[in-house]
Write an enzyme that holds these catalytic residues in place. Structure first.
Site, PDB file in Angstrom:
ATOM      1  N   HIS A 166       0.829  -1.223   0.000  1.00 54.18           N
ATOM      2  CA  HIS A 166       0.000   0.000   0.000  1.00 54.18           C
ATOM      3  C   HIS A 166       0.857   1.264   0.000  1.00 54.18           C
ATOM      4  O   HIS A 166       1.952   1.255  -0.527  1.00 54.18           O
ATOM      5  CB  HIS A 166      -0.989  -0.064   1.165  1.00 54.18           C
TER       6      HIS A 166
ATOM      7  N   GLU B  42      -2.586   0.150   8.083  1.00 52.28           N
ATOM      8  CA  GLU B  42      -1.661  -0.867   7.571  1.00 52.28           C
ATOM      9  C   GLU B  42      -0.426  -0.235   6.931  1.00 52.28           C
ATOM     10  O   GLU B  42       0.705  -0.670   7.174  1.00 52.28           O
ATOM     11  CB  GLU B  42      -2.380  -1.754   6.549  1.00 52.28           C
TER      12      GLU B  42
ATOM     13  N   HIS C  37       2.731  -6.924   4.733  1.00 49.03           N
ATOM     14  CA  HIS C  37       1.375  -6.411   4.926  1.00 49.03           C
ATOM     15  C   HIS C  37       0.914  -6.653   6.355  1.00 49.03           C
ATOM     16  O   HIS C  37       1.549  -7.373   7.125  1.00 49.03           O
ATOM     17  CB  HIS C  37       0.396  -7.121   3.965  1.00 49.03           C
TER      18      HIS C  37
ATOM     19  N   GLU D 162       1.788 -11.511   6.089  1.00 51.46           N
ATOM     20  CA  GLU D 162       0.717 -10.807   6.797  1.00 51.46           C
ATOM     21  C   GLU D 162       1.099 -10.840   8.268  1.00 51.46           C
ATOM     22  O   GLU D 162       0.987 -11.860   8.939  1.00 51.46           O
ATOM     23  CB  GLU D 162      -0.637 -11.482   6.561  1.00 51.46           C
TER      24      GLU D 162
HETATM   25 ZN   LIG Z   1      -2.205  -5.294   2.580  1.00 50.31          ZN
END
Ligand SMILES: [Zn+2]
Length: 333
Positions: free
Chosen positions: A167, A181, A234, A298
């Site tokens: 992102h 995030e 992430h 993640e």
């Molecule tokens: Zn993400």
């Protein structure tokens, strides 16, 4: 135009095999200790990924990438003491690269060859590495075309790691519980980068600030850097009404990515207090489109009752970054 359909290691004969759908033109060259086969004109089949490389395979790594619309590059890094023999064409749809243990009496020979698996096409290109012994006699195709006449530095010093903070800027990623995030993953990514650089590993970040980077440019950065591995970072999210969902996940989309993901997963589970949601397979864009081993981390659920506290804690983020970096190092070594 030929299509490179698959790459595999035949462990009974110690060869790297390249399967093509029709006779392919190729050239070979040496590049800074790597052995490079260029197929041109050729394209890479979407599912053609480098084979998983294990200890004893006589290779440190294999990468494959589409280089422009017409050419495919296969790059082999041999183990110390291993010579890549002359490219063989056992049949019109198969190219074979013998992985030979170096003979004591073999002198340094370095040259480039060109050819065609059809056997009727003349040379298309000759590239000689400058200033290498033996480069004046490229016309002995019965000799090994690659022979390292210098010691290979350790893989961690030669490696290029691309760290991809997910992102950025106008795309905050997952948002909830006062967390964004994009900010969490940038902080972790910067620390992963610092730890790796402290170990002498070259690192390229796909972004290092709050701005927008599309997915394809992230892939392009990794390809241009000729990255050894690609790691996207992430933080996870699910509905804010599911605070019971917590834990670390890591994704891959190829066998080589799986080895990388497993090494990072192992390191995080050893070094960080967080739930384990396992090593998973998913065809995320950045995993699918990168040609090197790639994994997507993640780091935890910003929507999770436990993880939201962890992700907000700078100490946790440092532990996570250190564990990810250690996992990458363990994969590289
Ligand atoms: Zn993400």
């Amino acid at each position: 135009m030929a299509t490179l359909q698959s790459l595999s290691i035949d462990r009974s004969s110690n060869q790297l095999l390249l399967q093509v759908d029709q006779p392919a033109r190729y050239s070979t060259r040496e590049d800074n200790g790597d052995y490079v086969v260029t197929l041109s004109p050729a394209r890479l089949a979407p599912g053609a990924t480098p084979p998983a490389v294990y200890v004893g395979d006589r290779l440190r790594r294999v990468t494959v990438s589409q280089r422009g619309p017409q050419s495919v590059e296969v790059r082999l890094t041999p183990d110390a003491g291993v010579t890549i023999g002359e490219l063989q064409v056992p049949n019109l749809r198969l190219l074979a690269l013998p992985l030979q243990r170096q003979r004591q009496d073999a002198g340094p020979i370095s040259s480039s060859t060109t050819g065609s698996s059809s056997g009727i096409t003349g040379p298309i290109q000759v590239t000689l590495p400058p200033g290498r012994p033996g480069s004046t006699s490229p016309s002995f195709p019965s000799q090994p075309v690659f022979s390292p006449d210098f010691s290979l530095p350790s893989p961690s010093r030669r490696a290029v790691v691309v760290i991809d903070p997910g992102h950025g800027g106008p795309d905050p990623g997952a948002v909830g519980n006062g967390l964004k995030e994009t900010e969490i993953v940038l902080d972790i990514s910067r620390q992963v980068t610092a730890f790796l650089e402290g170990q002498g590993v070259q690192v390229v970040m796909t972004r290092n600030g709050e701005y927008d980077v599309d997915l394809q440019p992230r892939v392009d950065i990794a390809e241009r850097a000729n990255a050894t591995v690609f790691v996207s970072i992430h933080a996870n999210a699910i509905s804010l009404s599911r605070p019971e969902v917590n834990g670390f996940e890591i994704y891959h989309a190829s066998p080589s990515g799986q080895a990388l993901a497993s090494a990072i997963h192992r390191s995080v589970m050893q070094g960080v207090s967080i739930g384990d949601r396992g090593v998973r397979s998913a065809r995320f864009y950045v995993l699918r489109r990168t040609s090197m081993p790639a994994a997507l981390v993640e780091t935890g659920f910003i929507t999770g009752a436990q993880d939201k506290l962890k992700l907000a804690d700078p100490t946790f983020r440092t532990q996570m970054a250190r564990a990810i970096a250690r996992g990458i190092l363990q994969y590289l070594q």
